[in-house]
Design an enzyme around this catalytic site. Structure first.
Site, PDB file in Angstrom:
ATOM      1  CD  GLU A   9      -4.932   4.780   3.084  1.00 33.40           C
ATOM      2  OE1 GLU A   9      -5.970   5.100   3.679  1.00 33.40           O
ATOM      3  OE2 GLU A   9      -3.867   5.404   3.161  1.00 33.40           O
ATOM      4  CB  CYS A  98       1.507   5.093   6.921  1.00 29.61           C
ATOM      5  SG  CYS A  98       0.362   6.128   5.969  1.00 29.61           S
ATOM      6  N   GLY A 200      11.046  -1.625  -1.663  1.00 25.56           N
ATOM      7  CA  GLY A 200      11.217  -0.314  -2.269  1.00 25.56           C
ATOM      8  C   GLY A 200      11.916  -0.354  -3.613  1.00 25.56           C
ATOM      9  CD  GLU A 201      11.578   3.316  -6.755  1.00 23.14           C
ATOM     10  OE1 GLU A 201      11.882   3.268  -7.955  1.00 23.14           O
ATOM     11  OE2 GLU A 201      10.499   3.803  -6.349  1.00 23.14           O
ATOM     12  NE  ARG A 224       5.464   2.836  -6.109  1.00 24.82           N
ATOM     13  CZ  ARG A 224       6.257   3.867  -6.375  1.00 24.82           C
ATOM     14  NH1 ARG A 224       5.797   4.870  -7.113  1.00 24.82           N
ATOM     15  NH2 ARG A 224       7.492   3.911  -5.907  1.00 24.82           N
TER      16      ARG A 224
END
Length: 324
Positions: A9, A98, A200-201, A224
Site C-alpha cells: 500500500e 495487513c 519477507g526480507e 521491497r
C-alpha cells in the site's frame, strides 16, 4: 519457480507495477488491497486500483495482475468479489496480513489471524461468489501476537477454496522488522495441500536461495527487495539457470544504474500522467530512497531531488540524467 510481485500500500501501485514488470522476471503481480467496508463498490473503484483490468488484467509488459480485497464481512466481501469478477481479473487475492492499526481495529487484515473460523467463512463466501475457473488466493502473516494459529489459519484458507497461500514470515507484532522467520513456513506447508509462497526480507539472490532452502518453498513473493533492486527477479532467474548449467556464471550481468534510467524516466512520466500533483514529487523521492540500498548512484540522485517540489523542475532534472 514462480516469482510474484507483492502488494504494498502506498508504494507498489499500478505505476510501479508497470515499470518493474518492464524490467522483467516477474510472473504475476498482486494489487494493493481494495478495502471493503460495508458497501458494494462501483466499478470505478476497482478500476482505480487495478487499471490493468482495462487490458485483460495485465500490465503493459503482459504480466497478469491479481486484485486483492481486504475486509471482514463475508456477505459484503462476496458481493464485491462477484462485482470485481465481472471485470475480468486474473484472480482475486484475500488479505489476511495487513498490520495497519486502522485496518486491524476494524477486524481486517492480520487481526483475522486470531479467528480461523471467521477466515473460513470469508474464504468460502468469496469462493462461492465467483466463477469456478477464477483463482482465489490468500496472503497471510504467521499470526497476530504469535504464530500459534498459523497452521489452523492456513488450513481454513485452503479447505475453503484458496488455491494458493502466500506467507509473509512475520507476525503482526513483528511488523516489518528483520528477520523474517522462514523456518516457520514448512509447518504451514505441511498442513495444506495447496502451493505455499514464501515472502519477507528477500533483498538479494542469496536471500532468495536461503529462503527457499529454509522455507521449502520454490515460489517467492518479492516486495521491497524488488523495489530497491528492480533487477532482482531477473538475477534470481539467472542464478537458477546457472545452477542448472543452462547459463555460464560469467554471462550473468545484473541490472546496472544506467540500465535503470529509462525506467525511472518512464516512472516519472506515469506519475505525472496518473497521480495527483501533490503526490508526484514524493513518489519519485520514495523510490529513489529505496534504490539507495542497492545503487550508490541513487544516493546522489536522491540528494539532488530531496528538496525539489516543482514538477517542471523535477522533469528537467530527470531529462538531464538520461545517458547520452
Amino acid at each position: 519457480m514462480p516469482l510474484l510481485l507483492a502488494p504494498m500500500e502506498g508504494l507498489l501501485d499500478f505505476v510501479l507495477r508497470d515499470v518493474l514488470t518492464r524490467v522483467g522476471g516477474v510472473d504475476r503481480c498482486v494489487s494493493e488491497f481494495i478495502r471493503i467496508t460495508g458497501t458494494l463498490l462501483p466499478d470505478k473503484v476497482f478500476l482505480r486500483y487495478v487499471p490493468e483490468l482495462h487490458h485483460g488484467s495485465r500490465t503493459l509488459a503482459g504480466v497478469p495482475v491479481r486484485a486483492q480485497l481486504l475486509g471482514s464481512d463475508p456477505v459484503c466481501m462476496a458481493e464485491n468479489a462477484a462485482r470485481l469478477a465481472a471485470l475480468g481479473p486474473e484472480g482475486i487475492d484475500l488479505n489476511f496480513g495487513c498490520p495497519a492499526k486502522v485496518v486491524n481495529r476494524h477486524g481486517g487484515g492480520a487481526a483475522l489471524l486470531q479467528d480461523p473460523e471467521h477466515i473460513a467463512l470469508l474464504v468460502a463466501a468469496v469462493r462461492r461468489a465467483v466463477p469456478t475457473q477464477l483463482p482465489v488466493s490468500a496472503k497471510m502473516r504467521l499470526g497476530y501476537h504469535d504464530a500459534s494459529l498459523a497452521r489452523e489459519c492456513a488450513q481454513a484458507m485452503a479447505d475453503n477454496g484458496a488455491c494458493e497461500i502466500v506467507v509473509h514470515a512475520r507476525t503482526k507484532q513483528d511488523g516489518y522488522r528483520p528477520p523474517a522467520y522462514w523456518e516457520q513456513i514448512p509447518a504451514i506447508q505441511a498442513a495444506v495441500s495447496v502451493p505455499v509462497v514464501a515472502n519477507g526480507e528477500i533483498w538479494t539472490v542469496q536471500d532468495a536461495q536461503r529462503c527457499r532452502a529454509v522455507s521449502g518453498c520454490h515460489a517467492l513473493m518479492l516486495g521491497r527487495g524488488m523495489v530497491a533492486d528492480p533487477g532482482l527477479a531477473l538475477a534470481i532467474r539467472a542464478a537458477d539457470a546457472a545452477a542448472s548449467g543452462q547459463v555460464p556464471e560469467a554471462a550473468l550481468a545484473p541490472v546496472q544504474w544506467p540500465d535503470l534510467w529509462p525506467h525511472l524516466a518512464s516512472f516519472w512520466q506515469l506519475v505525472c500522467n496518473h497521480l495527483e500533483p501533490r503526490q508526484r514529487a514524493g513518489r519519485l523521492k520514495q523510490w529513489l530512497n529505496l534504490l539507495r540500498r542497492r545503487f550508490p548512484e541513487a544516493e546522489v540522485a536522491y540528494q539532488q531531488v530531496r528538496t525539489l517540489t516543482d514538477q517542471r523542475t523535477i522533469t528537467i532534472w530527470v531529462q538531464a540524467q538520461q545517458p547520452r
